[in-house]
Design an enzyme around this catalytic site. Structure first.
Site, short mmCIF file in Angstrom:
data_model
loop_
_atom_site.label_atom_id
_atom_site.label_comp_id
_atom_site.label_asym_id
_atom_site.label_seq_id
_atom_site.Cartn_x
_atom_site.Cartn_y
_atom_site.Cartn_z
N ASN A 1 -12.69 -0.71 -4.96
CA ASN A 1 -12.68 -1.26 -6.30
C ASN A 1 -13.75 -2.01 -6.76
OD1 ASN A 1 -11.87 -2.39 -8.76
ND2 ASN A 1 -10.51 -3.68 -7.96
N CYS B 1 -6.70 -5.56 -7.41
CA CYS B 1 -6.47 -4.95 -6.03
C CYS B 1 -6.03 -6.29 -5.20
CB CYS B 1 -7.84 -4.59 -5.39
SG CYS B 1 -9.18 -5.68 -5.61
N HIS B 2 -6.24 -7.35 -5.59
CA HIS B 2 -5.59 -8.53 -4.76
C HIS B 2 -4.16 -8.54 -4.76
CE1 HIS B 2 -6.21 -10.27 -8.96
NE2 HIS B 2 -4.94 -10.68 -8.61
N TYR C 1 0.73 -1.22 -0.09
CA TYR C 1 -0.01 0.04 0.00
C TYR C 1 0.96 1.09 0.01
CZ TYR C 1 -4.15 -3.06 0.88
OH TYR C 1 -4.85 -3.95 0.60
N GLU D 1 -1.41 -17.02 -9.44
CA GLU D 1 -0.32 -15.79 -10.22
C GLU D 1 0.84 -16.70 -9.83
OE1 GLU D 1 -1.43 -11.79 -10.18
OE2 GLU D 1 -3.46 -12.13 -10.66
#
Length: 186
Positions: free
Chosen positions: A125, A133-134, A101, A160
């Site tokens: 979001n 946003c993850h 962040y 991912e």
């Protein structure tokens, strides 16, 4: 015209919203900030008359199956100018990459002290997964602040190839096994 549809997934039902041939929402059915305007029951996505809705469903299925890394959908994200700026930056975080962040705030030209405001915008979001946003983590790499729930955030990061997601999934699974064991002995 606003249209909603639902698609089942391994992460739970996903509700999609399309307005004027733009995807404007991707929500988990039980997430924080689920739109109050969304009234179910929702039509199955495959029955939608919207080409954008069907394309979104196909691309999300491909992503969740590990066959897609980038989305090619027309998006419109309703929000404040500050939220728009944060969400636009989120779209630049590539598949398998992460930011904190604080780093996200700095990349927007803001001080690290703005991390909480940035985090609030990230949490609002409206297009989960597609506007990634993850991929934003706390300063120490901890998984925090995902409107769809930390287990889903961990799953998406593991999908991912991120070790943070895999480690969090192992921890979550361990806690479930521990809780089940405690219930058996009570």
């Amino acid at each position: 015209m606003m249209e909603y549809a639902v698609m089942p997934s391994a992460l739970g039902d996903i509700v999609l919203r399309v307005e004027s041939e733009y995807l404007t929402g991707v929500f988990f059915h039980d997430q924080k900030h689920f739109p109050s305007s969304a009234q179910g029951p929702f039509m199955p996505i495959k029955q939608s008359s919207s080409a954008v809705m069907r394309q979104a469903g196909e691309e999300i299925e491909e992503y969740l199956a590990g066959a897609r890394q980038r989305f090619e959908l027309p998006l419109s994200l309703p929000g404040s100018p500050f939220q728009q700026r944060v969400w636009q930056r989120l779209e630049g975080i590539e598949f398998g990459e992460i930011l904190t962040y604080g780093a996200l705030a700095r990349s927007l030209g803001l001080s690290r002290g703005h991390a909480r405001a940035v985090g609030s915008a990230v949490g609002r979001n409206p297009i989960s997964m597609i506007v990634p946003c993850h991929r934003v983590l706390a300063g120490g790499g901890a998984l925090t602040g995902y409107a769809g729930g930390l287990a889903r955030k961990a799953h998406l990061l593991a999908l991912e190839g991120r070790p943070e997601g895999s480690a969090a999934l192992r921890q979550i699974e361990g806690e479930h096994h521990l809780a089940a064991g405690v219930e058996r002995f009570q």
